[in-house]
Design a protein around this motif. Structure first.
Motif, PDB file in Angstrom:
ATOM      1  N   SER A 224       0.831  -1.198   0.000  1.00 50.91           N
ATOM      2  CA  SER A 224       0.000   0.000   0.000  1.00 50.91           C
ATOM      3  C   SER A 224       0.870   1.254   0.000  1.00 50.91           C
ATOM      4  O   SER A 224       2.032   1.219   0.378  1.00 50.91           O
ATOM      5  N   SER A 225       0.258   2.369  -0.388  1.00 50.96           N
ATOM      6  CA  SER A 225       0.985   3.639  -0.317  1.00 50.96           C
ATOM      7  C   SER A 225       0.746   4.347   1.009  1.00 50.96           C
ATOM      8  O   SER A 225       1.432   5.312   1.343  1.00 50.96           O
ATOM      9  N   ILE A 226      -0.238   3.859   1.793  1.00 50.41           N
ATOM     10  CA  ILE A 226      -0.523   4.438   3.112  1.00 50.41           C
ATOM     11  C   ILE A 226      -0.666   3.312   4.138  1.00 50.41           C
ATOM     12  O   ILE A 226      -0.589   2.130   3.794  1.00 50.41           O
ATOM     13  N   TYR A 227      -0.866   3.696   5.386  1.00 51.11           N
ATOM     14  CA  TYR A 227      -1.070   2.741   6.476  1.00 51.11           C
ATOM     15  C   TYR A 227       0.085   1.740   6.576  1.00 51.11           C
ATOM     16  O   TYR A 227       1.245   2.100   6.470  1.00 51.11           O
ATOM     17  N   GLN A 228      -0.271   0.454   6.783  1.00 52.34           N
ATOM     18  CA  GLN A 228       0.760  -0.572   6.829  1.00 52.34           C
ATOM     19  C   GLN A 228       1.192  -0.926   5.410  1.00 52.34           C
ATOM     20  O   GLN A 228       0.379  -0.933   4.476  1.00 52.34           O
ATOM     21  N   LYS A 229       2.472  -1.259   5.257  1.00 52.03           N
ATOM     22  CA  LYS A 229       2.984  -1.585   3.921  1.00 52.03           C
ATOM     23  C   LYS A 229       2.227  -2.765   3.338  1.00 52.03           C
ATOM     24  O   LYS A 229       1.810  -2.743   2.171  1.00 52.03           O
ATOM     25  N   ASN A 230       2.066  -3.814   4.132  1.00 54.07           N
ATOM     26  CA  ASN A 230       1.363  -5.014   3.668  1.00 54.07           C
ATOM     27  C   ASN A 230       0.097  -5.209   4.487  1.00 54.07           C
ATOM     28  O   ASN A 230      -0.076  -6.184   5.196  1.00 54.07           O
ATOM     29  N   ASN A 231      -0.776  -4.246   4.384  1.00 50.42           N
ATOM     30  CA  ASN A 231      -2.045  -4.271   5.095  1.00 50.42           C
ATOM     31  C   ASN A 231      -2.931  -5.386   4.546  1.00 50.42           C
ATOM     32  O   ASN A 231      -2.823  -5.762   3.377  1.00 50.42           O
ATOM     33  N   TYR A 232      -3.825  -5.907   5.382  1.00 48.70           N
ATOM     34  CA  TYR A 232      -4.709  -6.988   4.916  1.00 48.70           C
ATOM     35  C   TYR A 232      -5.675  -6.474   3.841  1.00 48.70           C
ATOM     36  O   TYR A 232      -6.200  -7.245   3.034  1.00 48.70           O
ATOM     37  N   ILE A 233      -5.926  -5.163   3.824  1.00 53.92           N
ATOM     38  CA  ILE A 233      -6.667  -4.531   2.725  1.00 53.92           C
ATOM     39  C   ILE A 233      -5.685  -3.629   1.985  1.00 53.92           C
ATOM     40  O   ILE A 233      -4.998  -2.824   2.608  1.00 53.92           O
ATOM     41  N   LEU A 234      -5.625  -3.759   0.674  1.00 52.61           N
ATOM     42  CA  LEU A 234      -4.659  -2.990  -0.109  1.00 52.61           C
ATOM     43  C   LEU A 234      -5.157  -1.563  -0.305  1.00 52.61           C
ATOM     44  O   LEU A 234      -6.262  -1.340  -0.796  1.00 52.61           O
ATOM     45  N   PHE A 235      -4.343  -0.591   0.087  1.00 46.50           N
ATOM     46  CA  PHE A 235      -4.668   0.818  -0.098  1.00 46.50           C
ATOM     47  C   PHE A 235      -3.585   1.450  -0.972  1.00 46.50           C
ATOM     48  O   PHE A 235      -2.558   1.908  -0.471  1.00 46.50           O
ATOM     49  N   GLN A 236      -3.822   1.461  -2.266  1.00 52.21           N
ATOM     50  CA  GLN A 236      -2.920   2.130  -3.213  1.00 52.21           C
ATOM     51  C   GLN A 236      -3.619   3.406  -3.669  1.00 52.21           C
ATOM     52  O   GLN A 236      -4.473   3.370  -4.550  1.00 52.21           O
ATOM     53  N   GLU A 237      -3.239   4.523  -3.063  1.00 53.59           N
ATOM     54  CA  GLU A 237      -3.927   5.782  -3.350  1.00 53.59           C
ATOM     55  C   GLU A 237      -3.086   6.738  -4.188  1.00 53.59           C
ATOM     56  O   GLU A 237      -3.610   7.723  -4.693  1.00 53.59           O
ATOM     57  N   ASP A 238      -1.789   6.468  -4.324  1.00 55.76           N
ATOM     58  CA  ASP A 238      -0.904   7.330  -5.104  1.00 55.76           C
ATOM     59  C   ASP A 238      -0.635   6.680  -6.456  1.00 55.76           C
ATOM     60  O   ASP A 238      -0.186   5.525  -6.519  1.00 55.76           O
ATOM     61  N   HIS A 239      -0.897   7.439  -7.525  1.00 59.35           N
ATOM     62  CA  HIS A 239      -0.798   6.893  -8.880  1.00 59.35           C
ATOM     63  C   HIS A 239      -0.210   7.932  -9.831  1.00 59.35           C
ATOM     64  O   HIS A 239      -0.217   9.131  -9.552  1.00 59.35           O
ATOM     65  N   PHE A 240       0.239   7.436 -10.975  1.00 60.82           N
ATOM     66  CA  PHE A 240       0.553   8.285 -12.119  1.00 60.82           C
ATOM     67  C   PHE A 240      -0.511   8.043 -13.190  1.00 60.82           C
ATOM     68  O   PHE A 240      -0.952   6.904 -13.395  1.00 60.82           O
ATOM     69  N   LEU A 241      -0.926   9.099 -13.873  1.00 59.61           N
ATOM     70  CA  LEU A 241      -1.694   8.993 -15.110  1.00 59.61           C
ATOM     71  C   LEU A 241      -0.816   9.571 -16.208  1.00 59.61           C
ATOM     72  O   LEU A 241      -0.291  10.674 -16.061  1.00 59.61           O
ATOM     73  N   VAL A 242      -0.656   8.835 -17.293  1.00 60.02           N
ATOM     74  CA  VAL A 242       0.215   9.304 -18.382  1.00 60.02           C
ATOM     75  C   VAL A 242      -0.499   9.183 -19.715  1.00 60.02           C
ATOM     76  O   VAL A 242      -1.313   8.282 -19.925  1.00 60.02           O
ATOM     77  N   SER A 243      -0.188  10.107 -20.611  1.00 61.55           N
ATOM     78  CA  SER A 243      -0.788  10.073 -21.942  1.00 61.55           C
ATOM     79  C   SER A 243      -0.117   9.002 -22.785  1.00 61.55           C
ATOM     80  O   SER A 243       0.980   8.520 -22.477  1.00 61.55           O
ATOM     81  N   LYS A 244      -0.791   8.632 -23.859  1.00 56.94           N
ATOM     82  CA  LYS A 244      -0.230   7.644 -24.771  1.00 56.94           C
ATOM     83  C   LYS A 244       1.066   8.181 -25.374  1.00 56.94           C
ATOM     84  O   LYS A 244       1.204   9.375 -25.603  1.00 56.94           O
ATOM     85  N   GLY A 245       1.995   7.275 -25.623  1.00 53.48           N
ATOM     86  CA  GLY A 245       3.277   7.688 -26.166  1.00 53.48           C
ATOM     87  C   GLY A 245       4.342   7.834 -25.100  1.00 53.48           C
ATOM     88  O   GLY A 245       5.470   8.211 -25.392  1.00 53.48           O
ATOM     89  N   ILE A 246       3.965   7.559 -23.845  1.00 47.50           N
ATOM     90  CA  ILE A 246       4.935   7.591 -22.741  1.00 47.50           C
ATOM     91  C   ILE A 246       5.076   6.182 -22.186  1.00 47.50           C
ATOM     92  O   ILE A 246       4.092   5.546 -21.811  1.00 47.50           O
TER      93      ILE A 246
END
Length: 314
Positions: A224-246
């Motif tokens: 996860s990106s927050i809380y516990q690293k290997n939490n029993y519930i996955l919390f991935q709240e930080d992301h990248f959005l990229v345009s095509k061609g990258i």
């Protein structure tokens, strides 16, 4: 011996810089640094925050939940001494968090007149959009934090739609787009997410697709990106959005800064732990302290060059 060691570090950094320049690869970092608690303007950004960023040697980095704290001028000065130029929003005017974006000023050109700093009011998130030029290639970098609005998930969705609309209108002549931030999407388990049709990874993916972008998130094995690293519930709240061609490689979360500051982070890389004695989750860092409670999000970006998008270097 110490001098030779530092010389080796500088040589390695120079070699990495040459390699990145030849291959058109950018190293980008995003980090929510938890200055949302700076309500009374008493916070100090911890000294290790800038040190950890510099240690990772990014070409560009984004701070979300940033604030113009009591030591903000010192932070900005340290960035400039290390070769970074930067831009910051002005959301203190509406009592919201700021976003900071910094870039290596000897690598990138900047069109300051086109920087977008919309106030984070109503359905506009905390966002900063910076237009850059790299070896003749025009692109934008946006730092983003979706505001919570309690449990009104449709308002979270509307915030991302508003940002994509703004980028489409103001930067239609920029083919390449990189957005990094905290999307506050909560659980990453799309299938069992009760609000999946309102605000979830699936909704984010749909909005991204409608704007010729794709989401890039670390593999679930990265935790996860927050809380516990290997939490029993996955919390991935930080992301990248990229345009095509990258092309995006080596996208990962990094919590090494916690291990390097064990006097602050008392349970290794976990920001929260479950206390079985009192049967509740407790923070492992001082609550309200302005100590980062998100992992860094890091990746390498390569723009697959398009002649129609290339200008002569400035």
């Amino acid at each position: 011996q110490e001098s030779r060691g530092l010389g080796d570090v500088y040589k390695r950094q120079i070699c990495e810089w040459i390699k990145k320049k030849e291959n058109k690869i950018m190293h980008i970092l995003e980090w929510n640094i938890n200055q949302a608690t700076n309500i009374s303007n008493k916070n100090l950004i911890p000294g290790f925050v800038v040190d950890e960023v510099i240690k990772n040697n990014p070409d560009i980095f984004i701070f979300t939940e940033f604030a113009k704290t009591r030591n903000y001028i010192d932070v900005e000065s340290k960035l400039k001494k290390n070769g970074f130029d930067c831009a910051v929003t002005n959301n203190d005017a509406c009592k919201q968090n700021d976003v900071l974006i910094a870039w290596k000023d000897d690598i990138f050109g900047i069109d300051r007149d086109k920087i977008e700093k919309p106030l984070a009011i109503d359905d506009m998130p905390e966002v900063l959009i910076v237009p850059l030029n790299w070896m003749g290639i025009k692109f934008i970098v946006a730092g983003l934090r979706i505001k919570l609005f309690n449990n009104d998930y449709l308002k979270r969705k509307k915030q991302l739609e508003n940002v994509m609309d703004l980028i489409g209108k103001q930067f239609s002549d920029y083919k390449y787009c990189i957005i990094g931030g905290d999307f506050n999407n909560n659980k990453s388990d799309y299938k069992n997410c009760q609000w999946r049709d309102k605000w979830s990874l699936g909704v984010i993916d749909s909005i991204a697709k409608n704007n010729n972008c794709i989401r890039k998130t670390p593999d679930s094995s990265d935790g996860s990106s927050i809380y516990q690293k290997n939490n029993y519930i996955l919390f991935q709240e930080d992301h990248f959005l990229v345009s095509k061609g990258i092309e995006v490689n080596d996208v990962h979360y990094c919590r090494n800064f916690a291990k390097c500051n064990s006097d602050i982070y008392l349970h290794g890389e976990d920001f929260q732990v479950y206390n079985s004695q009192i049967r509740t989750v407790t923070w492992t860092i001082p609550f309200g302290s302005g100590v980062p409670d998100h992992a860094m999000l890091i990746a390498d970006f390569e723009m697959l060059e398009c002649e129609e998008n290339k200008d002569e270097p400035k």
